[in-house]
Design an enzyme around this catalytic site. Structure first.
Site, PDB file in Angstrom:
ATOM      1  N   HIS A  28      52.175  47.883  29.753  1.00  0.00           N
ATOM      2  CA  HIS A  28      52.404  49.284  29.391  1.00  0.00           C
ATOM      3  C   HIS A  28      53.878  49.422  29.002  1.00  0.00           C
ATOM      4  CE1 HIS A  28      48.761  50.198  31.733  1.00  0.00           C
ATOM      5  NE2 HIS A  28      49.326  49.752  32.826  1.00  0.00           N
ATOM      6  N   CYS A  33      49.893  50.479  38.881  1.00  0.00           N
ATOM      7  CA  CYS A  33      50.919  49.757  38.111  1.00  0.00           C
ATOM      8  C   CYS A  33      51.925  50.717  37.474  1.00  0.00           C
ATOM      9  CB  CYS A  33      50.260  48.886  37.055  1.00  0.00           C
ATOM     10  SG  CYS A  33      48.965  49.711  36.108  1.00  0.00           S
TER      11      CYS A  33
HETATM   12  P1  NAD Z   1      38.819  43.726  38.981  1.00  0.00           P
HETATM   13  O1  NAD Z   1      37.555  44.319  38.466  1.00  0.00           O
HETATM   14  O2  NAD Z   1      39.555  42.765  38.132  1.00  0.00           O
HETATM   15  O3  NAD Z   1      38.544  43.015  40.384  1.00  0.00           O
HETATM   16  C1  NAD Z   1      37.783  43.617  41.393  1.00  0.00           C
HETATM   17  C2  NAD Z   1      37.026  42.518  42.129  1.00  0.00           C
HETATM   18  O4  NAD Z   1      36.281  43.091  43.200  1.00  0.00           O
HETATM   19  C3  NAD Z   1      36.009  41.792  41.234  1.00  0.00           C
HETATM   20  O5  NAD Z   1      36.121  40.401  41.477  1.00  0.00           O
HETATM   21  C4  NAD Z   1      34.657  42.316  41.728  1.00  0.00           C
HETATM   22  O6  NAD Z   1      33.618  41.384  41.579  1.00  0.00           O
HETATM   23  C5  NAD Z   1      34.954  42.557  43.189  1.00  0.00           C
HETATM   24  N1  NAD Z   1      34.040  43.512  43.850  1.00  0.00           N
HETATM   25  C6  NAD Z   1      33.111  44.316  43.303  1.00  0.00           C
HETATM   26  N2  NAD Z   1      32.485  45.039  44.273  1.00  0.00           N
HETATM   27  C7  NAD Z   1      33.039  44.669  45.442  1.00  0.00           C
HETATM   28  C8  NAD Z   1      32.819  45.036  46.790  1.00  0.00           C
HETATM   29  N3  NAD Z   1      31.898  45.946  47.139  1.00  0.00           N
HETATM   30  N4  NAD Z   1      33.596  44.470  47.759  1.00  0.00           N
HETATM   31  C9  NAD Z   1      34.539  43.556  47.436  1.00  0.00           C
HETATM   32  N5  NAD Z   1      34.778  43.159  46.162  1.00  0.00           N
HETATM   33  C10 NAD Z   1      34.037  43.706  45.184  1.00  0.00           C
HETATM   34  O7  NAD Z   1      39.736  44.971  39.376  1.00  0.00           O
HETATM   35  P2  NAD Z   1      41.310  44.991  39.469  1.00  0.00           P
HETATM   36  O8  NAD Z   1      41.876  45.273  38.127  1.00  0.00           O
HETATM   37  O9  NAD Z   1      41.787  43.809  40.230  1.00  0.00           O
HETATM   38  O10 NAD Z   1      41.535  46.308  40.318  1.00  0.00           O
HETATM   39  C11 NAD Z   1      41.478  46.319  41.740  1.00  0.00           C
HETATM   40  C12 NAD Z   1      42.262  47.507  42.237  1.00  0.00           C
HETATM   41  O11 NAD Z   1      43.628  47.364  41.818  1.00  0.00           O
HETATM   42  C13 NAD Z   1      41.808  48.863  41.691  1.00  0.00           C
HETATM   43  O12 NAD Z   1      42.053  49.842  42.671  1.00  0.00           O
HETATM   44  C14 NAD Z   1      42.744  49.091  40.512  1.00  0.00           C
HETATM   45  O13 NAD Z   1      42.891  50.437  40.168  1.00  0.00           O
HETATM   46  C15 NAD Z   1      44.024  48.510  41.074  1.00  0.00           C
HETATM   47  N6  NAD Z   1      45.006  48.098  40.065  1.00  0.00           N
HETATM   48  C16 NAD Z   1      44.601  47.440  38.946  1.00  0.00           C
HETATM   49  C17 NAD Z   1      45.574  47.099  38.007  1.00  0.00           C
HETATM   50  C18 NAD Z   1      45.193  46.424  36.734  1.00  0.00           C
HETATM   51  O14 NAD Z   1      45.897  46.618  35.740  1.00  0.00           O
HETATM   52  N7  NAD Z   1      44.153  45.630  36.686  1.00  0.00           N
HETATM   53  C19 NAD Z   1      46.919  47.386  38.227  1.00  0.00           C
HETATM   54  C20 NAD Z   1      47.298  47.998  39.424  1.00  0.00           C
HETATM   55  C21 NAD Z   1      46.317  48.365  40.333  1.00  0.00           C
END
Ligand code: NAD
Length: 344
Positions: A222, A143
Protein backbone atom coordinates in the site's frame (compact mmCIF):
# COMPACT_ATOMS: atom_id res chain seq x y z
CA UNK A 1 17.37 -19.95 32.68
CA UNK A 2 13.93 -18.43 32.08
CA UNK A 3 11.30 -20.65 30.51
CA UNK A 4 10.23 -19.92 26.97
CA UNK A 5 6.70 -18.78 26.16
CA UNK A 6 4.94 -21.68 24.44
CA UNK A 7 3.16 -20.34 21.35
CA UNK A 8 0.75 -21.80 18.79
CA UNK A 9 -0.36 -20.24 15.52
CA UNK A 10 -3.97 -20.94 14.58
CA UNK A 11 -4.40 -20.24 10.85
CA UNK A 12 -1.28 -20.81 8.77
CA UNK A 13 -1.92 -18.48 5.83
CA UNK A 14 -0.33 -15.23 4.71
CA UNK A 15 0.11 -13.80 8.20
CA UNK A 16 0.21 -17.03 10.19
CA UNK A 17 3.13 -18.62 8.35
CA UNK A 18 5.19 -15.46 8.76
CA UNK A 19 4.37 -15.14 12.46
CA UNK A 20 5.20 -18.84 12.96
CA UNK A 21 8.67 -18.35 11.46
CA UNK A 22 9.16 -15.18 13.49
CA UNK A 23 8.21 -16.94 16.74
CA UNK A 24 10.58 -19.79 15.90
CA UNK A 25 13.40 -17.25 15.61
CA UNK A 26 12.88 -15.72 19.09
CA UNK A 27 15.13 -17.09 21.84
CA UNK A 28 12.44 -16.50 24.50
CA UNK A 29 9.61 -18.25 22.61
CA UNK A 30 8.89 -21.79 21.47
CA UNK A 31 6.65 -22.59 18.50
CA UNK A 32 4.65 -25.60 19.71
CA UNK A 33 2.48 -26.08 16.62
CA UNK A 34 0.46 -24.58 13.80
CA UNK A 35 -2.96 -25.43 12.44
CA UNK A 36 -4.34 -26.06 8.98
CA UNK A 37 -7.86 -26.83 7.82
CA UNK A 38 -6.76 -28.48 4.53
CA UNK A 39 -3.57 -30.00 3.14
CA UNK A 40 -1.81 -27.54 0.82
CA UNK A 41 1.64 -26.42 -0.22
CA UNK A 42 1.66 -24.33 2.95
CA UNK A 43 0.81 -27.34 5.12
CA UNK A 44 3.67 -29.22 3.47
CA UNK A 45 5.98 -26.28 4.16
CA UNK A 46 5.06 -26.36 7.85
CA UNK A 47 5.75 -30.09 7.98
CA UNK A 48 9.08 -29.68 6.19
CA UNK A 49 10.11 -27.02 8.69
CA UNK A 50 9.30 -29.41 11.51
CA UNK A 51 6.34 -27.44 12.84
CA UNK A 52 3.84 -29.91 14.35
CA UNK A 53 0.58 -29.69 12.38
CA UNK A 54 -2.82 -29.68 14.08
CA UNK A 55 -6.30 -29.68 12.54
CA UNK A 56 -8.44 -26.55 12.78
CA UNK A 57 -12.05 -25.91 11.86
CA UNK A 58 -13.58 -28.84 9.98
CA UNK A 59 -10.17 -30.19 8.92
CA UNK A 60 -10.13 -33.99 8.44
CA UNK A 61 -7.15 -36.16 9.33
CA UNK A 62 -7.90 -38.47 6.38
CA UNK A 63 -7.31 -35.61 3.91
CA UNK A 64 -3.89 -34.97 5.43
CA UNK A 65 -3.05 -38.68 5.53
CA UNK A 66 -3.93 -38.94 1.84
CA UNK A 67 -1.47 -36.11 1.18
CA UNK A 68 1.20 -37.86 3.19
CA UNK A 69 1.10 -35.30 6.01
CA UNK A 70 0.86 -36.47 9.59
CA UNK A 71 -1.05 -34.43 12.13
CA UNK A 72 -0.41 -34.27 15.85
CA UNK A 73 -4.03 -33.69 16.87
CA UNK A 74 -6.75 -31.05 16.75
CA UNK A 75 -6.69 -27.42 17.86
CA UNK A 76 -8.11 -28.39 21.26
CA UNK A 77 -5.10 -30.68 21.84
CA UNK A 78 -2.70 -27.93 20.83
CA UNK A 79 -4.32 -25.40 23.15
CA UNK A 80 -3.55 -27.70 26.11
CA UNK A 81 0.19 -27.45 25.39
CA UNK A 82 0.65 -23.70 25.12
CA UNK A 83 0.61 -20.40 26.96
CA UNK A 84 -0.52 -18.22 24.07
CA UNK A 85 -2.12 -18.62 20.64
CA UNK A 86 -1.69 -16.24 17.74
CA UNK A 87 -4.96 -16.31 15.82
CA UNK A 88 -4.26 -15.67 12.15
CA UNK A 89 -7.47 -17.17 10.80
CA UNK A 90 -9.52 -15.28 8.18
CA UNK A 91 -11.37 -12.04 9.04
CA UNK A 92 -14.10 -12.55 11.66
CA UNK A 93 -13.17 -16.20 12.30
CA UNK A 94 -10.92 -15.08 15.15
CA UNK A 95 -13.91 -13.77 17.05
CA UNK A 96 -15.57 -17.19 16.97
CA UNK A 97 -12.29 -18.78 18.08
CA UNK A 98 -12.11 -16.48 21.11
CA UNK A 99 -14.49 -18.68 23.12
CA UNK A 100 -12.20 -21.69 22.54
CA UNK A 101 -9.20 -19.75 23.82
CA UNK A 102 -11.10 -18.50 26.83
CA UNK A 103 -12.27 -22.02 27.68
CA UNK A 104 -8.72 -23.36 27.31
CA UNK A 105 -7.37 -20.60 29.58
CA UNK A 106 -4.77 -19.41 27.07
CA UNK A 107 -3.77 -15.90 26.08
CA UNK A 108 -4.52 -14.87 22.50
CA UNK A 109 -3.25 -12.38 19.96
CA UNK A 110 -5.80 -11.50 17.26
CA UNK A 111 -5.28 -9.75 13.93
CA UNK A 112 -6.67 -6.60 12.38
CA UNK A 113 -9.48 -8.38 10.52
CA UNK A 114 -11.28 -8.64 13.86
CA UNK A 115 -13.18 -5.79 15.42
CA UNK A 116 -11.38 -4.10 18.30
CA UNK A 117 -13.83 -5.49 20.88
CA UNK A 118 -12.39 -9.00 20.38
CA UNK A 119 -9.56 -8.01 22.75
CA UNK A 120 -8.81 -5.95 25.84
CA UNK A 121 -6.64 -3.61 23.80
CA UNK A 122 -5.53 -2.95 20.25
CA UNK A 123 -1.76 -2.90 19.85
CA UNK A 124 1.12 -1.29 18.06
CA UNK A 125 4.61 -1.72 19.49
CA UNK A 126 5.83 1.84 18.89
CA UNK A 127 2.43 3.30 19.72
CA UNK A 128 1.12 1.67 22.90
CA UNK A 129 3.33 -1.25 23.97
CA UNK A 130 2.51 -0.75 27.65
CA UNK A 131 -1.23 -1.20 27.03
CA UNK A 132 -0.63 -4.90 26.34
CA UNK A 133 1.46 -5.63 29.45
CA UNK A 134 0.02 -8.68 31.20
CA UNK A 135 -3.16 -8.69 29.06
CA UNK A 136 -4.85 -11.95 28.05
CA UNK A 137 -6.43 -10.90 24.72
CA UNK A 138 -4.71 -8.37 22.44
CA UNK A 139 -5.45 -7.35 18.84
CA UNK A 140 -2.59 -6.34 16.54
CA UNK A 141 -4.09 -3.70 14.26
CA UNK A 142 -4.23 -4.15 10.48
CA UNK A 143 -1.41 -3.44 8.04
CA UNK A 144 -2.56 0.08 7.13
CA UNK A 145 -3.30 0.97 10.74
CA UNK A 146 0.08 -0.38 11.84
CA UNK A 147 1.82 1.78 9.24
CA UNK A 148 -0.08 4.89 10.28
CA UNK A 149 0.33 4.19 14.00
CA UNK A 150 4.10 3.82 13.69
CA UNK A 151 4.33 7.18 11.92
CA UNK A 152 2.11 8.84 14.55
CA UNK A 153 4.35 7.36 17.25
CA UNK A 154 7.38 9.06 15.69
CA UNK A 155 5.88 12.47 14.93
CA UNK A 156 3.38 13.11 17.69
CA UNK A 157 5.62 13.00 20.79
CA UNK A 158 8.17 15.34 19.15
CA UNK A 159 6.03 17.91 17.42
CA UNK A 160 2.38 17.28 18.29
CA UNK A 161 -0.27 16.52 15.70
CA UNK A 162 -2.98 19.10 15.13
CA UNK A 163 -4.64 17.01 12.43
CA UNK A 164 -3.67 14.10 10.17
CA UNK A 165 -5.15 13.50 6.72
CA UNK A 166 -4.19 10.36 4.81
CA UNK A 167 -5.25 8.87 1.52
CA UNK A 168 -4.54 5.16 1.37
CA UNK A 169 -3.72 3.70 -2.02
CA UNK A 170 -4.43 0.07 -1.29
CA UNK A 171 -3.25 -3.09 -3.00
CA UNK A 172 -6.18 -5.02 -4.43
CA UNK A 173 -5.15 -8.50 -3.27
CA UNK A 174 -2.27 -10.43 -1.78
CA UNK A 175 -0.03 -12.09 -4.41
CA UNK A 176 -1.59 -15.55 -3.98
CA UNK A 177 -5.19 -14.31 -4.16
CA UNK A 178 -5.70 -14.95 -7.87
CA UNK A 179 -9.49 -14.69 -7.68
CA UNK A 180 -9.59 -11.10 -6.38
CA UNK A 181 -9.50 -7.89 -8.38
CA UNK A 182 -9.68 -5.40 -9.86
CA UNK A 183 -7.16 -6.22 -12.56
CA UNK A 184 -7.90 -3.04 -14.49
CA UNK A 185 -9.45 -0.20 -12.56
CA UNK A 186 -9.23 2.14 -9.60
CA UNK A 187 -11.95 1.60 -7.02
CA UNK A 188 -12.80 4.43 -4.63
CA UNK A 189 -13.80 3.16 -1.19
CA UNK A 190 -17.27 4.59 -0.67
CA UNK A 191 -16.91 4.95 3.05
CA UNK A 192 -16.07 8.55 3.81
CA UNK A 193 -13.98 8.92 5.84
CA UNK A 194 -12.66 5.34 5.74
CA UNK A 195 -12.50 3.03 8.78
CA UNK A 196 -8.72 3.35 9.06
CA UNK A 197 -8.76 6.65 10.95
CA UNK A 198 -11.01 5.30 13.74
CA UNK A 199 -8.82 2.20 13.85
CA UNK A 200 -5.72 4.36 14.44
CA UNK A 201 -7.63 5.93 17.34
CA UNK A 202 -7.79 2.49 19.01
CA UNK A 203 -4.05 3.13 19.57
CA UNK A 204 -4.10 6.96 19.89
CA UNK A 205 -7.58 7.85 21.22
CA UNK A 206 -6.95 11.62 21.19
CA UNK A 207 -5.60 11.85 17.64
CA UNK A 208 -7.46 13.98 15.09
CA UNK A 209 -7.21 11.89 11.92
CA UNK A 210 -9.29 11.36 8.80
CA UNK A 211 -8.54 8.81 6.10
CA UNK A 212 -9.87 7.95 2.66
CA UNK A 213 -8.94 5.02 0.45
CA UNK A 214 -8.78 3.80 -3.13
CA UNK A 215 -7.99 0.27 -4.30
CA UNK A 216 -5.58 -0.20 -7.21
CA UNK A 217 -4.57 -3.27 -9.26
CA UNK A 218 -1.36 -4.26 -7.51
CA UNK A 219 -0.54 -7.04 -5.07
CA UNK A 220 2.55 -5.75 -3.30
CA UNK A 221 2.33 -2.82 -0.90
CA UNK A 222 0.00 0.00 0.00
CA UNK A 223 1.08 3.65 -0.34
CA UNK A 224 -0.14 6.30 2.10
CA UNK A 225 -0.30 9.94 1.02
CA UNK A 226 -0.05 11.88 4.28
CA UNK A 227 -0.67 15.53 5.14
CA UNK A 228 0.02 16.24 8.79
CA UNK A 229 -0.52 19.64 10.45
CA UNK A 230 2.03 19.78 13.29
CA UNK A 231 1.45 21.78 16.49
CA UNK A 232 5.13 22.64 17.16
CA UNK A 233 6.78 22.15 13.77
CA UNK A 234 10.55 21.64 13.58
CA UNK A 235 12.76 24.04 11.63
CA UNK A 236 13.49 21.83 8.66
CA UNK A 237 12.51 18.86 6.55
CA UNK A 238 15.86 17.30 7.50
CA UNK A 239 14.82 17.11 11.17
CA UNK A 240 11.76 15.07 10.27
CA UNK A 241 13.81 12.73 8.09
CA UNK A 242 16.30 12.32 10.93
CA UNK A 243 13.46 11.34 13.27
CA UNK A 244 12.26 8.63 10.88
CA UNK A 245 15.82 7.41 10.34
CA UNK A 246 16.33 7.15 14.10
CA UNK A 247 13.10 5.20 14.64
CA UNK A 248 13.01 1.41 14.56
CA UNK A 249 10.96 -0.18 11.77
CA UNK A 250 11.42 2.69 9.31
CA UNK A 251 13.52 2.56 6.17
CA UNK A 252 14.27 5.92 4.57
CA UNK A 253 15.49 5.70 0.97
CA UNK A 254 17.87 8.37 -0.35
CA UNK A 255 17.55 9.72 -3.93
CA UNK A 256 20.83 8.03 -4.97
CA UNK A 257 19.28 4.64 -4.21
CA UNK A 258 16.90 5.11 -7.15
CA UNK A 259 13.90 3.60 -5.42
CA UNK A 260 11.19 5.14 -7.56
CA UNK A 261 8.27 3.30 -6.02
CA UNK A 262 7.03 -0.01 -4.68
CA UNK A 263 8.67 -2.19 -7.40
CA UNK A 264 12.15 -1.14 -6.29
CA UNK A 265 11.19 -1.46 -2.61
CA UNK A 266 10.22 -5.07 -3.18
CA UNK A 267 13.37 -5.63 -5.25
CA UNK A 268 15.38 -4.23 -2.31
CA UNK A 269 13.55 -6.70 -0.06
CA UNK A 270 14.37 -9.57 -2.42
CA UNK A 271 18.03 -8.51 -2.49
CA UNK A 272 18.06 -8.41 1.32
CA UNK A 273 16.40 -11.80 1.48
CA UNK A 274 15.15 -12.05 5.03
CA UNK A 275 12.22 -14.46 5.49
CA UNK A 276 9.75 -14.47 2.55
CA UNK A 277 11.75 -11.51 1.10
CA UNK A 278 9.56 -9.35 3.31
CA UNK A 279 9.69 -5.62 3.99
CA UNK A 280 8.56 -5.26 7.59
CA UNK A 281 9.50 -1.59 7.92
CA UNK A 282 7.54 1.52 6.92
CA UNK A 283 9.17 2.85 3.77
CA UNK A 284 9.73 6.62 3.53
CA UNK A 285 11.48 8.46 0.71
CA UNK A 286 13.74 11.46 1.30
CA UNK A 287 12.34 13.04 -1.85
CA UNK A 288 8.82 12.10 -0.80
CA UNK A 289 8.79 14.11 2.41
CA UNK A 290 8.52 17.89 2.75
CA UNK A 291 7.83 20.30 5.56
CA UNK A 292 6.02 23.49 4.56
CA UNK A 293 5.54 25.64 7.66
CA UNK A 294 3.41 23.56 10.04
CA UNK A 295 2.37 21.22 7.23
CA UNK A 296 4.23 17.98 6.69
CA UNK A 297 3.64 16.04 3.48
CA UNK A 298 5.02 12.57 3.07
CA UNK A 299 4.45 9.28 1.30
CA UNK A 300 5.01 5.95 2.99
CA UNK A 301 4.77 2.43 1.60
CA UNK A 302 3.55 -0.53 3.61
CA UNK A 303 4.14 -4.19 2.76
CA UNK A 304 0.79 -5.57 3.81
CA UNK A 305 1.86 -9.21 4.22
CA UNK A 306 4.67 -8.61 6.68
CA UNK A 307 4.39 -5.30 8.51
CA UNK A 308 2.38 -6.79 11.38
CA UNK A 309 4.81 -9.67 11.95
CA UNK A 310 7.19 -7.93 14.39
CA UNK A 311 4.17 -6.39 16.12
CA UNK A 312 2.80 -9.87 16.85
CA UNK A 313 6.11 -10.81 18.47
CA UNK A 314 6.16 -7.72 20.67
CA UNK A 315 2.53 -8.30 21.65
CA UNK A 316 3.42 -11.81 22.82
CA UNK A 317 6.32 -10.46 24.88
CA UNK A 318 4.25 -7.67 26.46
CA UNK A 319 1.40 -10.03 27.36
CA UNK A 320 3.59 -12.69 28.93
CA UNK A 321 6.14 -10.47 30.66
CA UNK A 322 4.52 -7.62 32.63
CA UNK A 323 7.90 -5.96 33.14
CA UNK A 324 8.81 -5.99 29.44
CA UNK A 325 10.19 -2.77 28.03
CA UNK A 326 9.07 -1.49 24.63
CA UNK A 327 12.43 -0.41 23.24
CA UNK A 328 14.18 -3.56 24.48
CA UNK A 329 11.49 -5.84 23.07
CA UNK A 330 11.47 -4.07 19.70
CA UNK A 331 15.26 -4.32 19.47
CA UNK A 332 15.21 -8.01 20.45
CA UNK A 333 12.48 -8.80 17.92
CA UNK A 334 14.16 -6.91 15.11
CA UNK A 335 17.55 -8.46 15.77
CA UNK A 336 16.05 -11.94 15.59
CA UNK A 337 14.20 -11.07 12.37
CA UNK A 338 17.26 -9.61 10.67
CA UNK A 339 15.96 -6.03 10.53
CA UNK A 340 18.48 -3.21 10.74
CA UNK A 341 18.75 -1.51 14.14
CA UNK A 342 17.45 2.06 14.38
CA UNK A 343 20.07 4.57 13.28
CA UNK A 344 19.60 6.93 16.24
P1 NAD B 1 -5.25 -16.02 4.81
O1 NAD B 1 -6.54 -16.35 4.15
O2 NAD B 1 -4.04 -15.87 3.98
O3 NAD B 1 -4.93 -17.11 5.93
C1 NAD B 1 -5.89 -17.56 6.84
C2 NAD B 1 -5.61 -19.03 7.14
O4 NAD B 1 -6.54 -19.51 8.10
C3 NAD B 1 -5.76 -19.93 5.90
O5 NAD B 1 -4.67 -20.83 5.87
C4 NAD B 1 -7.07 -20.68 6.16
O6 NAD B 1 -7.10 -21.96 5.59
C5 NAD B 1 -7.05 -20.77 7.67
N1 NAD B 1 -8.38 -20.99 8.29
C6 NAD B 1 -9.60 -20.95 7.72
N2 NAD B 1 -10.56 -21.21 8.64
C7 NAD B 1 -9.92 -21.43 9.81
C8 NAD B 1 -10.35 -21.77 11.11
N3 NAD B 1 -11.64 -21.92 11.42
N4 NAD B 1 -9.41 -21.90 12.10
C9 NAD B 1 -8.10 -21.73 11.82
N5 NAD B 1 -7.63 -21.43 10.58
C10 NAD B 1 -8.53 -21.28 9.59
O7 NAD B 1 -5.54 -14.70 5.66
P2 NAD B 1 -4.48 -13.62 6.11
O8 NAD B 1 -4.29 -12.63 5.03
O9 NAD B 1 -3.30 -14.30 6.70
O10 NAD B 1 -5.30 -12.88 7.25
C11 NAD B 1 -5.35 -13.35 8.59
C12 NAD B 1 -5.69 -12.19 9.49
O11 NAD B 1 -4.65 -11.20 9.38
C13 NAD B 1 -6.99 -11.46 9.15
O12 NAD B 1 -7.55 -10.96 10.34
C14 NAD B 1 -6.51 -10.29 8.29
O13 NAD B 1 -7.39 -9.21 8.28
C15 NAD B 1 -5.22 -9.96 9.00
N6 NAD B 1 -4.24 -9.23 8.18
C16 NAD B 1 -4.03 -9.59 6.89
C17 NAD B 1 -3.11 -8.84 6.15
C18 NAD B 1 -2.87 -9.15 4.71
O14 NAD B 1 -2.52 -8.22 3.97
N7 NAD B 1 -2.99 -10.37 4.26
C19 NAD B 1 -2.40 -7.79 6.73
C20 NAD B 1 -2.60 -7.50 8.08
C21 NAD B 1 -3.54 -8.23 8.80
Amino acid sequence: MTTKVRVAVNGYGTIGKRVADAVARQSDMELVGVTKTRPSFEARRAAEKGYPLYLAGDGAEADFAAAGLSVAGRLADLLKKIDLVVDASPDKVGKSNAALYRAAGVRAVFQGGEKSDVAETSFNALGNFAAALGKRFVRVVSCNTTGLARAVAVLSPKWGVEHWEATLVRRAADPAESKRGPINGILPTFQLPSHHGPDVRTIFPELSIATTAVVVPTTLMHVHVNHVRLRRPPGSTAEVLAAFRAAPRFRVFAPWEHVDGTPQVMEFARDRGIGFNDMMENVVWEEGLKLDGPDLYFFQAIHQESIVVPENIDAIRAMTNPSANAAASIAQTDRALGLAPAAG
